[in-house]
Scaffold this motif. Structure first.
Motif, PDB file in Angstrom:
ATOM      1  N   LEU A 154     -41.914 -48.273 -79.172  1.00  0.00           N
ATOM      2  CA  LEU A 154     -41.765 -46.838 -79.374  1.00  0.00           C
ATOM      3  C   LEU A 154     -43.016 -46.267 -80.030  1.00  0.00           C
ATOM      4  N   LYS A 155     -43.362 -45.059 -79.641  1.00  0.00           N
ATOM      5  CA  LYS A 155     -44.481 -44.374 -80.264  1.00  0.00           C
ATOM      6  C   LYS A 155     -44.036 -43.784 -81.599  1.00  0.00           C
ATOM      7  N   SER A 156     -44.994 -43.556 -82.466  1.00  0.00           N
ATOM      8  CA  SER A 156     -44.674 -42.943 -83.750  1.00  0.00           C
ATOM      9  C   SER A 156     -44.174 -41.527 -83.525  1.00  0.00           C
ATOM     10  N   GLY A 157     -43.236 -41.109 -84.357  1.00  0.00           N
ATOM     11  CA  GLY A 157     -42.693 -39.762 -84.237  1.00  0.00           C
ATOM     12  C   GLY A 157     -41.264 -39.701 -84.714  1.00  0.00           C
ATOM     13  N   THR A 158     -40.610 -38.566 -84.431  1.00  0.00           N
ATOM     14  CA  THR A 158     -39.230 -38.331 -84.847  1.00  0.00           C
ATOM     15  C   THR A 158     -38.305 -38.381 -83.639  1.00  0.00           C
ATOM     16  N   TYR A 159     -37.217 -39.131 -83.777  1.00  0.00           N
ATOM     17  CA  TYR A 159     -36.224 -39.256 -82.717  1.00  0.00           C
ATOM     18  C   TYR A 159     -34.895 -38.712 -83.241  1.00  0.00           C
ATOM     19  N   THR A 160     -34.302 -37.808 -82.472  1.00  0.00           N
ATOM     20  CA  THR A 160     -33.078 -37.117 -82.905  1.00  0.00           C
ATOM     21  C   THR A 160     -31.853 -37.689 -82.212  1.00  0.00           C
ATOM     22  N   PHE A 161     -30.838 -38.004 -83.029  1.00  0.00           N
ATOM     23  CA  PHE A 161     -29.534 -38.433 -82.523  1.00  0.00           C
ATOM     24  C   PHE A 161     -28.525 -37.328 -82.821  1.00  0.00           C
ATOM     25  N   GLU A 162     -27.738 -36.987 -81.808  1.00  0.00           N
ATOM     26  CA  GLU A 162     -26.717 -35.946 -81.958  1.00  0.00           C
ATOM     27  C   GLU A 162     -25.360 -36.500 -81.565  1.00  0.00           C
ATOM     28  N   GLY A 163     -24.402 -36.412 -82.493  1.00  0.00           N
ATOM     29  CA  GLY A 163     -23.028 -36.770 -82.198  1.00  0.00           C
ATOM     30  C   GLY A 163     -22.257 -35.528 -81.808  1.00  0.00           C
TER      31      GLY A 163
ATOM     32  N   LYS B 277     -37.234 -41.491 -88.120  1.00  0.00           N
ATOM     33  CA  LYS B 277     -38.695 -41.475 -88.043  1.00  0.00           C
ATOM     34  C   LYS B 277     -39.224 -42.874 -87.727  1.00  0.00           C
ATOM     35  N   VAL B 278     -40.086 -42.929 -86.724  1.00  0.00           N
ATOM     36  CA  VAL B 278     -40.774 -44.170 -86.381  1.00  0.00           C
ATOM     37  C   VAL B 278     -42.206 -44.041 -86.873  1.00  0.00           C
ATOM     38  N   LEU B 279     -42.605 -44.930 -87.786  1.00  0.00           N
ATOM     39  CA  LEU B 279     -43.899 -44.830 -88.453  1.00  0.00           C
ATOM     40  C   LEU B 279     -44.848 -45.907 -87.964  1.00  0.00           C
ATOM     41  N   SER B 280     -46.124 -45.558 -87.973  1.00  0.00           N
ATOM     42  CA  SER B 280     -47.166 -46.554 -87.669  1.00  0.00           C
ATOM     43  C   SER B 280     -47.613 -47.182 -88.981  1.00  0.00           C
ATOM     44  N   CYS B 281     -46.879 -48.177 -89.424  1.00  0.00           N
ATOM     45  CA  CYS B 281     -47.206 -48.803 -90.705  1.00  0.00           C
ATOM     46  C   CYS B 281     -47.549 -50.270 -90.486  1.00  0.00           C
ATOM     47  N   SER B 282     -48.297 -50.801 -91.406  1.00  0.00           N
ATOM     48  CA  SER B 282     -48.743 -52.189 -91.328  1.00  0.00           C
ATOM     49  C   SER B 282     -48.001 -53.027 -92.365  1.00  0.00           C
TER      50      SER B 282
END
Length: 469
Positions: free
Chosen positions: A215-224, A241-246
């Protein structure tokens, strides 16, 4: 009214051969009755769950219980009927509540949630029972107890590089009558769909696994999205949030670095740096570290058995968790030296005031001749020690049975002397002693008279002249 609804539903099923497809007229009647019930009960108190069964009707609050800081939950029971006997089933264990109205329970919650069953009977007819379901929810899951629907994720942020772990999305449906369908959307795409029973208000929890691999870094929204039989829909959203961290960088210091062997308690001080998210918890070899002076400090035990003296690697398994719930596992080694033997003396030297060095031998007597010094004479004692871990043993020096201070001895007479040197290891307290025999002699040259020499020289000159003439 709830019991009447259940009986109607049972009769409808029997008439339609168990087929869940109802006629338009029947559906309309149920919708009208459910709307009335929703406004009279569920909407007024969505956190109360009602019983089902042929026994006494009762309700329990809260429908979703979260343990407090002491790990306790409190349940309240109420009913319009009398002489009710309640019991609670928790993982197969039956518990009688207090005073038939309140129960304080300390559940052993291993995961994120568990279901607790409340059972009620009457004293006059213990065979007629009713049950209600309560959800015990971990404090790690945040939900709105007054909302019919909540969506939560653990962790809420994750590193794209940490592909071994993922996110668990939790959809909490509160105690609500008239439920029809639950859907979950990931970035607008339907990933989860389940049909719900409209005739029970028991709380429910559903899980969905969100993988962060590739997955690329960024925000992914889940809606119920929760849909009722009335046609009304309600939604709840959660961003991940998906972060590019080491991987965090770790520098470790361990104490002690030298031991005498056997079982030993070690203290590790870690300097943990993470560029993206803040560190929440650290473990070393299973022991949780505490934050002290901007470092993480952990204490653990390790048994070196009966190993011989020498250097051995000690493996440190470090687990790091950031505030978003991401975990990192790293392994490093630190060198530990086992000092299990007595120290040995490599050499002993005497150094006089002029810097002259005399090496002593423990195997034979050493003769010390006087040349440029007079008695009493001071000597510096230099001791070379061999130890397994290059420690600095304590050195004790005695001359002729008398202990001397520091590393200086004073010899005030000729003849035989004994120098004893004892070295003690500071780690294991083992000692070694060596004795050195010395014989101090006066070997200065005897002064030669000058007059005889001058006389001989004069005679030689006269003889030379007589020879020439």
């Amino acid at each position: 009214m709830l019991r009447i609804m259940r009986e109607m539903w049972s009769k409808i099923n029997s008439k339609n051969g168990g087929d869940c497809k109802m006629s338009v007229k029947t559906t309309a009647i149920l919708v009208i009755m459910l709307i009335a019930m929703l406004f009279s009960t569920a909407w007024a108190q969505p956190w109360v769950t009602h019983s089902t069964g042929i026994g006494p009707a009762f309700k329990v609050s809260p429908a979703i219980a979260v343990p407090d800081e002491n790990g306790n939950i409190k349940l309240l029971f109420s009913s319009d009927e009398k002489d009710i006997v309640y019991s609670v089933a928790w993982k197969g264990k039956k518990i009688e509540p207090i005073e038939n109205s309140t129960l304080i329970l300390t559940p052993d919650l291993k995961g994120m949630y568990e279901y607790l069953t409340v059972k009620a009977t009457t004293k006059s007819d213990p065979w007629d029972t009713s049950v209600a379901t309560v959800m015990v929810l971990s404090p790690k899951i945040v939900f709105d107890e007054n909302a019919p629907l909540s969506v939560f994720a653990v962790p809420s942020s994750i590193c794209s590089s940490n592909s071994s772990s993922g996110v668990r999305v939790y959809i909490v449906v509160n105690a609500l009558l008239g439920k029809k369908e639950l859907k979950l959307y990931e970035e607008g795409k339907n990933v989860f769909d389940v049909t719900l029973s409209p005739f029970t208000d028991s709380p429910q929890l559903f899980e969905y696994s969100f993988k962060n691999s590739n997955l690329k870094s960024g925000t992914y929204t889940f809606e119920g999205q929760l849909t009722l039989v009335t046609g009304e829909s309600m939604t709840s959203e959660k961003d991940i949030k998906v972060l590019s961290c080491s991987t965090p960088t770790i520098q470790a210091q361990i104490s002690p670095e030298v031991i005498s062997g056997g079982k030993q308690n070690f203290t590790v001080s870690l300097d943990v740096n993470n560029k993206v998210t803040k560190i929440k918890d650290v473990w070393v070899n299973g022991s949780k570290a505490v934050r002290k002076n901007e470092k993480w400090v952990s204490t653990f035990s390790y048994d070196f058995d009966n190993r011989k003296s020498g250097k051995y690697p000690l493996e440190l398994n470090v687990k790091v968790e950031d505030e978003s719930g991401n975990t990192f596992n790293l392994t490093m080694t630190k060198e530990i030296c086992v000092d299990a033997d007595s120290p040995t003396i490599d050499f002993v030297e005497l150094i006089d005031g002029n810097g002259k060095v005399l090496k002593l031998s423990a195997d034979k007597e050493t003769s010390i001749g006087r040349w440029s010094w007079e008695l009493p004479a001071m000597f510096k004692v230099k001791v070379g020690v061999i130890s397994a871990c290059e420690t600095e043993p304590a050195v004790k020096i005695a001359l002729d049975g008398k202990t001397v201070s520091k590393d200086m001895i004073s010899i005030d007479k000729y003849g035989n002397h004994v120098l004893k040197v004892t070295v003690t290891d500071p780690i294991n307290n083992l000692s070694s002693s060596y004795s050195y025999k010395m014989n101090v002699v006066n070997n200065s040259p005897v002064p030669t008279p000058w007059w005889p020499v001058i006389g001989i020289f004069v005679v030689m000159i006269i003889a030379l002249f007589l020879t020439l003439y």
